[in-house]
Design a protein around this motif. Sequence first.
Motif, PDB file in Angstrom:
ATOM      1  N   LEU A  10      -6.216  -8.098   1.522  1.00  0.00           N
ATOM      2  CA  LEU A  10      -5.518  -8.386   0.273  1.00  0.00           C
ATOM      3  C   LEU A  10      -5.143  -9.857   0.266  1.00  0.00           C
ATOM      4  CD1 LEU A  10      -5.215  -5.235   0.455  1.00  0.00           C
ATOM      5  CD2 LEU A  10      -3.031  -5.513  -0.737  1.00  0.00           C
ATOM      6  N   ASP A  29       0.007 -13.225   1.999  1.00  0.00           N
ATOM      7  CA  ASP A  29       0.783 -13.705   0.848  1.00  0.00           C
ATOM      8  C   ASP A  29       1.907 -14.599   1.369  1.00  0.00           C
ATOM      9  OD1 ASP A  29       2.553 -14.042  -1.362  1.00  0.00           O
ATOM     10  OD2 ASP A  29       1.706 -12.258  -2.279  1.00  0.00           O
ATOM     11  N   CYS A  79      -0.386 -10.513  -2.677  1.00  0.00           N
ATOM     12  CA  CYS A  79       0.161  -9.149  -2.777  1.00  0.00           C
ATOM     13  C   CYS A  79       1.349  -9.171  -3.730  1.00  0.00           C
ATOM     14  CB  CYS A  79       0.565  -8.630  -1.395  1.00  0.00           C
ATOM     15  SG  CYS A  79       0.923  -6.852  -1.342  1.00  0.00           S
ATOM     16  N   LEU A 108      -1.550  -1.147  -3.314  1.00  0.00           N
ATOM     17  CA  LEU A 108      -1.334  -0.824  -1.903  1.00  0.00           C
ATOM     18  C   LEU A 108      -0.438   0.400  -1.766  1.00  0.00           C
ATOM     19  CD1 LEU A 108      -1.637  -1.482   1.086  1.00  0.00           C
ATOM     20  CD2 LEU A 108       0.221  -3.147   0.837  1.00  0.00           C
ATOM     21  N   GLY A 141       0.384  -5.171  -4.917  1.00  0.00           N
ATOM     22  CA  GLY A 141       1.359  -4.384  -4.160  1.00  0.00           C
ATOM     23  C   GLY A 141       1.428  -2.947  -4.642  1.00  0.00           C
ATOM     24  N   ALA A 193       5.762  -5.919   2.782  1.00  0.00           N
ATOM     25  CA  ALA A 193       4.802  -5.206   1.948  1.00  0.00           C
ATOM     26  C   ALA A 193       5.141  -3.721   1.941  1.00  0.00           C
ATOM     27  CB  ALA A 193       3.382  -5.421   2.482  1.00  0.00           C
ATOM     28  N   ILE A 229      -2.881  -8.104   4.969  1.00  0.00           N
ATOM     29  CA  ILE A 229      -2.209  -8.620   3.780  1.00  0.00           C
ATOM     30  C   ILE A 229      -1.840 -10.084   3.989  1.00  0.00           C
ATOM     31  CG2 ILE A 229      -0.249  -8.282   2.226  1.00  0.00           C
ATOM     32  CD1 ILE A 229      -0.125  -5.390   3.550  1.00  0.00           C
TER      33      ILE A 229
END
Length: 267
Positions: free
Chosen positions: A8, A36, A11, A19, A16, A42, A34
């Motif tokens: 990802l 970000d 996110c 996910l 998000g 997350a 992930i």
Amino acid sequence: MIISKILLVGCGNMAGAMLEGWLAGGMAGDSFTIVDPMRENAPGGLPVLRELPKSGEFDGVLLGVKPQMLDDVGPQVEPLVGEGTVMLSLLAGVEVDSLRRHFPRAAGHIRVMPNLSVALGKAPIALAGPADLDAALATHIDVLMVPLGTAQWIGEERMDLVTALVGSGPAFVYRFIDALKVAAVRLGLDEAQAGELALAMVGGAATLAAQSEHDPRKLADMVASKGGVTREGLNVLDADEALVTLLTQTLRSARDRSAEMAKKARN
């Protein structure tokens, strides 16, 4: 191919929510990497990297950054995209041809337009790919989307309109709910009570519409008896197609903005 290792890139709210939906649908947390720099945590308590990994093998890459960041982020992501990697893009206005230019080695380039209901597994999801999209790959994408809602493949030429309907649509519905609350308050109802009643009413009506054998137009007529209370209200909405005209203008404006963004991305 089975898409089970997903990177990802970004996110934010939409990525998000996707996910969340995947995790709720049973996908393992270690399926996801992930990245970000702005996010502290997350869904599922999964770790978040501040920078892209230097290496790694991924079946899928989900692009969740702002569309205008693609030119900067693309060259950083490209080394992680191998011949077995599928590019999934949430970038409004960024067309398949642009994705192909940025990630020429990818096994597939797919535009994905969901909304935040993916977190609940109840979102409509519009998918668009190239004309030569492999049928087997399309099937694998369908399977990947199952935990998130109902996916439909559309022609890319309709993606701007579907973006307005599916992607932006929830905001229009939320504004409608708020407008019902404000109207009830102006007519004398307590604000908190008006908000609760409007939200519960819309939630119940939407659930019934989704499960009913009748379409929404028919359901409205079933609620409204001739000369009754509901019919008087519908007469206001139906006069000169007032509501349809308003929403046509709303979708047109959102669609045209999406098309404008696509044109800038091409140039």
